[in-house]
Design an enzyme around this catalytic site. Structure first.
Site: not given
Ligand code: ADP
Length: 154
Positions: A20, A44, A93
């Site tokens: 992130h 959730k 990803r």
């Molecule tokens: P959600 O619960 O909406 O999936 P997340 O907190 O898991 O939210 O992720 C938020 C955003 O960050 C999403 O667009 C996800 O694809 C992206 N993301 C999560 N992990 C990574 C990573 N390792 N590299 C790039 N983007 C990521």
């Protein structure tokens, strides 16, 4: 809508990871402001409280004037409208991420055509990192430090 280019980076951030963090840093030059939106979904179950998730993110981007953190509930596009954001930022990803995100982005655009989703492809060195796996590591008292910013603590 404001003249400033504002993007919302929405997610659960349970917890924020280096994946992130990288997406936000890479996009700082594209926007005047990036608002990291911690979404709330009543269906959730979260590992960290909203308060702690917010603190982790604030500490991660301390001193970075263009980054703001806010919590919201309800539709992401409604949150964008409230704060005058024209863009939604998401990281990709895998192809599974793409298929999932494509549908949401198209639905959001159907709801509010003025708001566009911008996808950023993950850094290959970080694309294996997910909050889900970090939570599993935490559950079994493993070392998560390679995957999260130093602001994240058990
Ligand atoms: P959600 O619960 O909406 O999936 P997340 O907190 O898991 O939210 O992720 C938020 C955003 O960050 C999403 O667009 C996800 O694809 C992206 N993301 C999560 N992990 C990574 C990573 N390792 N590299 C790039 N983007 C990521």
């Amino acid at each position: 809508m404001s003249d400033k280019k504002i993007a919302v980076f929405p997610g659960s951030f349970d917890p924020i990871t280096k994946g992130h963090e990288s997406i936000v840093h890479r996009c700082l030059t594209l926007f005047d402001e990036i608002v990291i939106g911690i979404g709330y979904n009543s269906n959730k179950h979260y590992y960290f409280s909203q308060e702690r998730r917010e603190i982790f993110i604030k500490k991660t981007f301390q001193g970075e004037d263009k980054v703001r953190v806010e919590r919201y509930s309800g539709l992401t596009v409604e949150f964008c409208k409230q704060i005058g954001a024209q863009y939604i930022l998401r990281g990709l990803r895998t192809s599974a991420d793409y298929e999932f995100e494509r549908a949401i982005a198209q639905m959001n655009r159907a709801l509010v055509p003025e708001i566009d989703t911008i996808f950023v492809v993950a850094d290959p060195a970080l694309s294996h990192i997910s909050s889900t796996i970090v939570r599993d590591i935490l559950l079994y008292q493993g070392d998560m430090s390679k995957f999260v910013p130093s602001s994240v603590t058990p």
